[in-house]
Scaffold this active site. Structure first.
Site, PDB file in Angstrom:
ATOM      1  CG  HIS A 204      11.139  27.856   4.093  1.00  0.00           C
ATOM      2  ND1 HIS A 204      10.770  29.028   4.700  1.00  0.00           N
ATOM      3  CD2 HIS A 204      11.809  27.142   5.034  1.00  0.00           C
ATOM      4  CE1 HIS A 204      11.207  29.026   5.943  1.00  0.00           C
ATOM      5  NE2 HIS A 204      11.840  27.902   6.183  1.00  0.00           N
TER       6      HIS A 204
HETATM    7  C1  UD1 Z   1      16.078  24.812   6.623  1.00  0.00           C
HETATM    8  C2  UD1 Z   1      15.725  24.603   8.110  1.00  0.00           C
HETATM    9  C3  UD1 Z   1      14.662  25.606   8.555  1.00  0.00           C
HETATM   10  C4  UD1 Z   1      15.010  27.025   8.120  1.00  0.00           C
HETATM   11  C5  UD1 Z   1      15.273  27.033   6.622  1.00  0.00           C
HETATM   12  C6  UD1 Z   1      15.624  28.407   6.070  1.00  0.00           C
HETATM   13  C7  UD1 Z   1      15.988  22.292   8.896  1.00  0.00           C
HETATM   14  C8  UD1 Z   1      15.281  21.062   9.298  1.00  0.00           C
HETATM   15  N1  UD1 Z   1      15.218  23.269   8.372  1.00  0.00           N
HETATM   16  O1  UD1 Z   1      14.947  24.383   5.860  1.00  0.00           O
HETATM   17  O2  UD1 Z   1      14.556  25.555   9.960  1.00  0.00           O
HETATM   18  O3  UD1 Z   1      13.934  27.897   8.421  1.00  0.00           O
HETATM   19  O4  UD1 Z   1      16.366  26.145   6.351  1.00  0.00           O
HETATM   20  O5  UD1 Z   1      15.633  28.398   4.681  1.00  0.00           O
HETATM   21  O6  UD1 Z   1      17.188  22.387   9.060  1.00  0.00           O
HETATM   22  N2  UD1 Z   1      18.220  23.368  -1.375  1.00  0.00           N
HETATM   23  C9  UD1 Z   1      18.797  23.834  -2.549  1.00  0.00           C
HETATM   24  N3  UD1 Z   1      19.735  24.831  -2.468  1.00  0.00           N
HETATM   25  C10 UD1 Z   1      20.135  25.344  -1.275  1.00  0.00           C
HETATM   26  C11 UD1 Z   1      19.545  24.847  -0.089  1.00  0.00           C
HETATM   27  C12 UD1 Z   1      18.585  23.874  -0.161  1.00  0.00           C
HETATM   28  O7  UD1 Z   1      18.450  23.406  -3.630  1.00  0.00           O
HETATM   29  O8  UD1 Z   1      21.000  26.225  -1.260  1.00  0.00           O
HETATM   30  C13 UD1 Z   1      17.192  22.325  -1.430  1.00  0.00           C
HETATM   31  C14 UD1 Z   1      17.690  21.021  -0.840  1.00  0.00           C
HETATM   32  O9  UD1 Z   1      18.208  20.222  -1.803  1.00  0.00           O
HETATM   33  C15 UD1 Z   1      16.449  20.427  -0.225  1.00  0.00           C
HETATM   34  C16 UD1 Z   1      15.564  21.609   0.065  1.00  0.00           C
HETATM   35  O10 UD1 Z   1      16.098  22.721  -0.641  1.00  0.00           O
HETATM   36  O11 UD1 Z   1      15.802  19.593  -1.143  1.00  0.00           O
HETATM   37  C17 UD1 Z   1      15.436  21.884   1.532  1.00  0.00           C
HETATM   38  O12 UD1 Z   1      16.678  22.201   2.129  1.00  0.00           O
HETATM   39  P1  UD1 Z   1      16.945  21.795   3.655  1.00  0.00           P
HETATM   40  O13 UD1 Z   1      18.312  22.158   4.003  1.00  0.00           O
HETATM   41  O14 UD1 Z   1      16.487  20.402   3.885  1.00  0.00           O
HETATM   42  O15 UD1 Z   1      15.940  22.624   4.506  1.00  0.00           O
HETATM   43  P2  UD1 Z   1      15.140  23.992   4.332  1.00  0.00           P
HETATM   44  O16 UD1 Z   1      13.785  23.732   3.824  1.00  0.00           O
HETATM   45  O17 UD1 Z   1      15.935  25.011   3.602  1.00  0.00           O
END
Ligand code: UD1
Length: 349
Positions: A204
């Site tokens: 991820h």
């Molecule tokens: C975040 C943290 C990372 C942690 C990880 C655990 C930051 C910079 N990164 O990364 O340190 O290890 O969480 O998972 O804060 N999304 C969904 N549904 C959800 C959550 C996210 O669809 O419930 C999608 C979002 O729309 C986005 C992507 O996943 O496009 C990434 O989500 P984001 O919160 O930016 O960071 P993570 O990659 O989850």
């Protein structure tokens, strides 16, 4: 004391589960969920599975660019802190929720405590590294999981109120193990695999998922591995895989993200784990399962020096061979404390 704990992303729900339980024995905790993670599989499942109290405040900030997401959280967290006047704010790990919480708290001159302080990858291209550095420099109490973390802080001139408490994730793992054992057999049957007869994979980190070429190489490597792989797919990766039109090979079992206790069960029975997750690098180590980390560097250096974790780095095309040949040593040192880190954190607060 009145303490506001700030969580928002999956690994923070896990860490908070350990500390909240202890904190609430003698103090008032207000659990604030930023809403960074919002899908049930990324959030609600952890509150259910870890018996974590429901959040007192939900900001429902959701997704966005780093600036937009962090900015929206900063504004909303400040409002809560102004209304609640806590004695202290507790932030966890290295996500955008951590950074927003740290900024809002320190600007209001409220005491800030950081659980999992002092970790460094020394790679400033990682958003998490920026979040860690800033949060540590703003914190009043720094709760570190390892001696290396304490040393990293000292190298940056941070030596006051720095404590090595061990890792709160070990507390949670110990709590979950028995529950995981009880569910293990049924889960393996569900996936059609046998104990030690499959691999577990997660991906991820933005360095692996945002670059189509890199993600393509990793997925291609998964498809060449000659053993069943259970692959719970993070929404970030799912989105990219859909856009790329990725077709999983016959060994690859894609699934939605999995709850904590089930994940512990699947990790403990796997022959080997391939991941870019920080938490899984430690959980594999504690459970005695070898790990291949699909990154160039790690914050959990002790898992690598002990021989139980191998960095894949740029050699993704060798992944199938690395999986076949991984052979951890017989000896596994005790790393990251004794499973009583949460109690130490609360005492120090
Ligand atoms: C975040 C943290 C990372 C942690 C990880 C655990 C930051 C910079 N990164 O990364 O340190 O290890 O969480 O998972 O804060 N999304 C969904 N549904 C959800 C959550 C996210 O669809 O419930 C999608 C979002 O729309 C986005 C992507 O996943 O496009 C990434 O989500 P984001 O919160 O930016 O960071 P993570 O990659 O989850």
């Amino acid at each position: 004391m009145k303490i506001v704990s700030i969580v928002g992303a999956r690994p923070q729900f896990i860490k908070a589960a350990a500390v909240s339980r202890k904190l609430r024995e003698n103090h008032q905790e207000i659990l604030l969920h930023t809403g960074q993670h919002y899908d049930y599989e990324m959030s609600g499942v952890f509150f259910d599975g870890l018996e974590l109290p429901l959040p007192d405040v939900c900001l429902e900030v959701g997704s966005g660019t780093h600036g937009a997401q962090t900015g929206a959280m900063l504004k909303a967290i400040e409002e809560v802190l102004l209304a609640e006047h806590p004695d202290c704010v507790l932030v966890y790990g290295d996500t955008n929720s951590t950074l927003a919480g740290a900024l809002a708290t320190s600007k209001l001159s409220i005491r800030l405590a950081h659980v999992e302080a002092g970790l460094r990858s020394y790679n400033r291209k990682m958003p998490e590294e920026i979040n860690r550095v800033v949060t540590d420099h703003l914190s009043d109490v720094l709760l570190c999981p390892s001696d290396a973390a304490v040393e990293n802080l000292a190298a940056e001139g941070i030596t006051k109120n720095v404590h090595q408490v061990g890792d709160v994730m070990l507390d949670v793992l110990n709590w979950a193990k028995e529950r995981a054992d009880a569910k293990g057999k049924e889960l393996l049957e569900q996936f059609g695999v046998k104990k030690q007869g499959y691999l577990l994979a997660t991906i991820h980190r933005s360095e692996n998922t945002d670059d189509v070429e890199r993600l393509g190489e990793i997925l291609k490597a998964f498809n060449t591995v000659d053993e069943p792989i259970i692959f719970p797919v993070h929404p970030r990766s799912r989105k990219m895989m859909n856009e790329m039109g990725f077709r999983p090979g016959r060994n690859l079992k894609l699934t939605e993200p999995i709850g904590y206790v089930d994940m512990v069960a699947l990790t403990g029975s796997a022959r080997c784990v391939m991941t870019d997750s920080g938490g899984l690098q430690k959980e594999t180590f504690w459970l005695g399962v070898p790990c291949l980390t699909i990154r160039n560097e790690t914050e959990w250096v002790e898992t690598v020096t002990s021989g139980w974790n191998v960095l894949v780095g740029k050699k993704v095309d060798h992944l199938a061979d690395m999986v076949k040949n991984i052979a951890p040593p017989a000896y596994r040192p005790a790393l990251y404390g004794d499973g009583a880190a949460a109690a130490k954190c609360v005492q120090l607060l």
